[in-house]
Scaffold this active site. Structure first.
Site, PDB file in Angstrom:
ATOM      1  N   ASP A 220       0.888  -1.164   0.000  1.00  0.00           N
ATOM      2  CA  ASP A 220       0.000   0.000   0.000  1.00  0.00           C
ATOM      3  C   ASP A 220       0.924   1.211   0.000  1.00  0.00           C
ATOM      4  OD1 ASP A 220      -1.649   2.123   0.536  1.00  0.00           O
ATOM      5  OD2 ASP A 220      -2.291   1.432   2.515  1.00  0.00           O
TER       6      ASP A 220
ATOM      7  N   LYS B 195       3.315  11.311  -3.714  1.00  0.00           N
ATOM      8  CA  LYS B 195       2.351  10.485  -4.457  1.00  0.00           C
ATOM      9  C   LYS B 195       1.462  11.377  -5.339  1.00  0.00           C
ATOM     10  CE  LYS B 195      -1.284   7.056  -3.728  1.00  0.00           C
ATOM     11  NZ  LYS B 195      -1.857   6.138  -2.765  1.00  0.00           N
TER      12      LYS B 195
ATOM     13  N   GLU C 106      -7.342   0.827  -4.592  1.00  0.00           N
ATOM     14  CA  GLU C 106      -7.340   0.827  -3.127  1.00  0.00           C
ATOM     15  C   GLU C 106      -8.698   0.458  -2.511  1.00  0.00           C
ATOM     16  OE1 GLU C 106      -5.625   4.636  -2.257  1.00  0.00           O
ATOM     17  OE2 GLU C 106      -3.658   3.973  -2.919  1.00  0.00           O
TER      18      GLU C 106
ATOM     19  N   ASP D 281     -12.767   6.189   1.222  1.00  0.00           N
ATOM     20  CA  ASP D 281     -11.376   6.120   1.672  1.00  0.00           C
ATOM     21  C   ASP D 281     -10.799   7.532   1.715  1.00  0.00           C
ATOM     22  OD1 ASP D 281      -8.667   5.843   1.971  1.00  0.00           O
ATOM     23  OD2 ASP D 281      -8.395   4.418   0.336  1.00  0.00           O
TER      24      ASP D 281
END
Ligand code: AMP
Length: 562
Positions: free
Chosen positions: A7, A69, A146, A168
Site C-alpha cells: 500500500d 504520491k 485501493e 477512503d
C-alpha cells in the site's frame, strides 16, 4: 513464490504477504507496520527512507521530501539538496525499503508485488506506479484499486452480500467506490474521487484558521515555522475529541498560541467535509443507484478516524458507517488477499474479482457543425465500465483523397479533446477515396492493470495497426527507465542496522529544536548520552540505550502538550 502486497500511501506505506492462509503484516526495521512515505538525504549524503527521514522534515526541510504520491504521473521533479528526483524515483525508494524489510522479515528474496493505487488514478499515474515498483527491483504483476483492496479485506472476513460504498479518506486523496458482493463475486460498479482532499488538508485548514485569528498569513512564516506549526496541528487533530488544547508556535520569531477544541475544529473542517458529498453522489449516480439503496458504508484511510468525517459520511447516507478494520491496514490487508489469489491459494478459490475503468477512454473525432469542422471527444470505453473490456467504434475520413487517419487517444470526461489527458496516437494509411468512403475500426482493450491496447483496422484493406499506450507525457521510455535505474543504483543508502539509531537521533534533534530552556538542555544531555553509547559500539548496550532513549523522547513529545 511470495508476492508482496504494497500500500503505497501518500502519508504512510505498508506491506504484507499471504502466508498459511492468512495475511501477515511486515514490520519495518524499527518494528513498526507503517513506514512514512518520506525520503531524505542525510549529512553524509546517504538516502534515508521512512521515520528517520520524517523526523528530519522540520530540521532539514531542504533535504527531505514527502507527499510525492500527488506528483505520480507528472514529469515534475523534486529537489533534495542538489539532486532532483521524479515522483517515480522517490516512490521506488519507498518500495525498495519495504521490499528490504519484507526480505529481512521473511528471510527470502521477493521479486513480485501487487501495488494498490487510488481508483481515480489515470493511466499515467498507474503506469508510473508500476515503473516505481520495477525500479525497486519488483515485477508488478498487478495493480489493485485501493477501495477494491479495502473491500477484499472486509469481504473475506465478513462475507456480506449487498451493495456498499467504500469511502477512503487518506492523507492526500479521497476515493469513493460502489461495490456489490453477490454469491462470492465482488464487482466494482462505479468509482469517483478527489485527488486533492485528504487528512493533510484538515491540518492545513487548522493552520490557516489559527493564523487568521491572529491576523497572520503563511507568508509571514519561515518554512521551519510552518513545518513546526503543521506538525503541532497534526498532533492536535489526532487528539481533537479530547479536552481543549493549547497550541503554541512562532511566527517570524514571535510566539503565539491558539486554543483548539472540538467545536473550533468542526467549524474549521466544514468546507472540507462538504467536499466529500460530491464524489459520493457521483459514484452512486454512475452506479445507477440512489443513496438509499446502499446496504453498507465502509470507511478506510487514516483520516476516517476523525469523528467529524464519520458523522459527515453517516449524514450523507443516513446510516452509520462501518470501520471495524484498522483504517491504516485495510488496504494492504486486501492487497495481501489479492496476492494470495494470484498465488492460487486454495483458501481463496471462491473469490472472483472484477474492476472498472475509472475514466472514459476515447479518441478525438471531427464533427461537422453548420459546415464547419469541430474537434470532439468521442468516447469508446465509458468510465466505470467493468474490465477487462474490449470495445470498437468506426470512424470515417473527412476529406477527399485523405491518405492517413491519425487516431489520437484521450482519457477524461470533457467534450473537447484538448481538455482531457492525451495518452498517445496511432497513424494508419487509407486508400485515396472520396470523403466518408474510407473508414477505420478503432478497438480499445482495457485490462485489469489499466493498460490500454489500441487496435486500428482499415476497413477496406483489412490492414491493422496496434499500439499499447506507453508514450503518455509522463511515462518513462526504456532509456529513461535505465537512466533512472543507474542513478538510483549509485545512491548510497543508510545502513539498515543503524536505521533505528538514525531515526532516534533525528527525533531527538527535532525535539531539541522545538524545546526551550531546561527541557532543551535535558534533551541535549540525552542525545549526547545516546551518541556516547553508539560510539562504544557494544550491541547489547546500544539495544538497551535505544529503549531508554526512545522512552525519554516519548515523554518530551507528550509533555509538549501540558
Ligand atoms: P493514510 O494516507 O490512510 O495513511 O492516512 C493518513 C492521514 O490520516 C493523515 O492525514 C493523518 O493525519 C490521518 N490520521 C491518522 N491517524 C489519525 C487520527 N487518530 N485522527 C485523525 N486523523 C488521523
Amino acid at each position: 513464490m511470495t508476492i508482496l502486497a504494497i500500500d503505497l500511501g501518500t502519508t504512510n506505506s505498508a506491506c504484507a504477504v499471504w502466508r498459511d492462509n492468512d495475511v501477515v503484516f511486515i514490520p519495518n526495521k524499527l518494528g513498526e507496520f507503517l513506514t512514512p512515505s518520506v525520503v531524505g538525504i542525510d549529512d553524509k549524503g546517504e538516502i534515508l527512507v521512512g521515520q528517520g527521514a520524517k523526523e528530519r522534515l522540520i530540521t532539514h526541510p531542504n533535504m527531505t521530501v514527502a507527499v510525492f504520491k500527488r506528483l505520480m504521473g507528472t514529469s515534475h521533479k523534486v529537489a533534495i539538496h542538489k539532486t532532483s528526483f521524479t515522483a517515480v524515483e522517490l516512490s521506488s525508494l519507498v518500495i525498495k525499503s519495504l521490499k528490504e524489510d519484507a526480505e529481512a522479515f521473511l528471510n527470502s528474496t521477493i521479486d513480485e508485488a501487487v501495488i494498490s493505487v487510488p481508483a481515480y488514478f489515470n493511466d499515467n499515474q498507474r503506469y508510473a506506479t508500476k515503473k516505481a515498483g520495477e525500479l525497486a527491483g519488483l515485477r508488478v504483476g498487478r495493480l489493485i484499486n485501493e477501495p477494491t483492496a479495502a473491500a477484499m479485506a472486509y469481504g473475506l472476513h465478513e462475507k456480506k452480500e449487498g451493495i456498499f460504498v467504500i469511502v477512503d479518506l487518506g492523507g492526500g486523496t479521497l476515493d469513493v467506490t460502489v461495490l456489490e458482493f453477490f454469491e462470492g463475486v465482488m464487482q466494482v460498479h462505479a468509482s469517483a474521487g478527489d485527488n486533492y482532499l485528504g487528512g493533510e488538508d484538515f491540518v492545513e485548514a487548522m493552520v490557516d484558521a489559527a493564523l487568521k485569528a491572529h491576523g497572520l498569513k503563511r507568508a509571514d512564516m519561515t518554512p521551519e515555522e510552518t513545518h513546526q506549526l503543521s506538525m503541532k496541528m497534526e498532533t492536535a487533530k489526532r487528539r481533537i475529541s479530547g479536552p481543549e488544547q493549547l497550541v503554541s508556535y512562532t511566527v517570524a520569531g514571535t510566539s503565539y498560541s491558539s486554543k483548539i477544541d472540538t467545536e473550533w475544529f468542526n467549524r474549521t473542517a466544514t468546507p472540507l467535509l462538504i467536499r466529500i458529498q460530491k464524489p459520493v453522489e457521483s459514484a452512486v449516480r454512475d452506479a445507477g443507484l440512489s443513496l438509499t439503496e446502499i446496504d453498507e458504508v465502509v470507511l478506510v484511510g487514516g483520516a476516517t478516524r476523525l469523528s467529524v468525517v464519520r458523522s459527515a459520511v453517516g449524514r450523507i447516507f443516513k446510516k452509520l458507517p462501518a470501520c471495524t478494520i484498522d483504517p491504516d491496514f485495510a488496504i494492504v490487508k486486501g492487497g495481501a488477499v489479492q496476492a494470495g489469489l494470484v498465488q492460487k491459494s486454495a483458501a481463496l478459490d471462491d473469490l472472483v474479482l472484477t474492476d472498472v475503468c475509472p475514466f472514459t477512454l476515447g479518441v478525438d473525432a471531427v464533427d461537422e457543425v453548420n459546415g464547419q469542422f469541430v474537434e470532439v471527444f468521442s468516447p469508446i470505453i465509458e468510465r466505470n465500465t467493468t474490465v477487462p473490456v474490449s470495445r470498437v467504434s468506426r470512424y470515417y475520413t473527412v476529406q477527399d483523397n485523405q491518405t492517413e487517419i491519425v487516431t489520437r487517444v484521450f482519457q477524461g470526461e470533457h467534450r473537447k479533446p484538448s481538455k482531457n489527458v492525451y495518452l498517445g496516437s496511432l497513424r494508419s494509411s487509407v486508400p485515396r477515396n472520396k470523403a466518408h468512403q474510407e473508414a477505420i475500426d478503432v478497438r480499445f482493450s482495457y485490462d485489469m492493470n489499466g493498460i490500454l491496447d489500441v487496435d486500428v483496422t482499415v476497413v477496406s484493406t483489412g490492414r491493422t495497426y496496434n499500439k499499447v499506450i506507453k508514450n503518455s507525457p509522463a511515462s518513462l521510455s526504456d532509456d529513461e527507465f535505465n537512466k533512472s535505474l543507474e542513478r538510483l543504483q549509485k545512491l548510497k543508502f543508510h545502513p539498515r542496522e543503524s536505521e533505528r539509531n538514525r531515526a532516534l537521533m533525528a527525533r531527538g534533534e527535532r525535539l531539541f529544536e522545538t524545546a526551550l530552556g531546561e527541557e532543551r538542555s535535558a534533551i541535549a544531555a540525552l542525545i549526547s548520552g545516546f551518541e556516547a553509547v553508539l560510539n562504544r559500539q557494544n550491541a547489547m548496550e546500544i539495544s538497551k540505550a535505544q529503549e531508554e532513549f526512545e522512552q525519554a523522547l516519548e515523554q518530551f513529545d507528550l509533555e509538549e502538550w501540558h
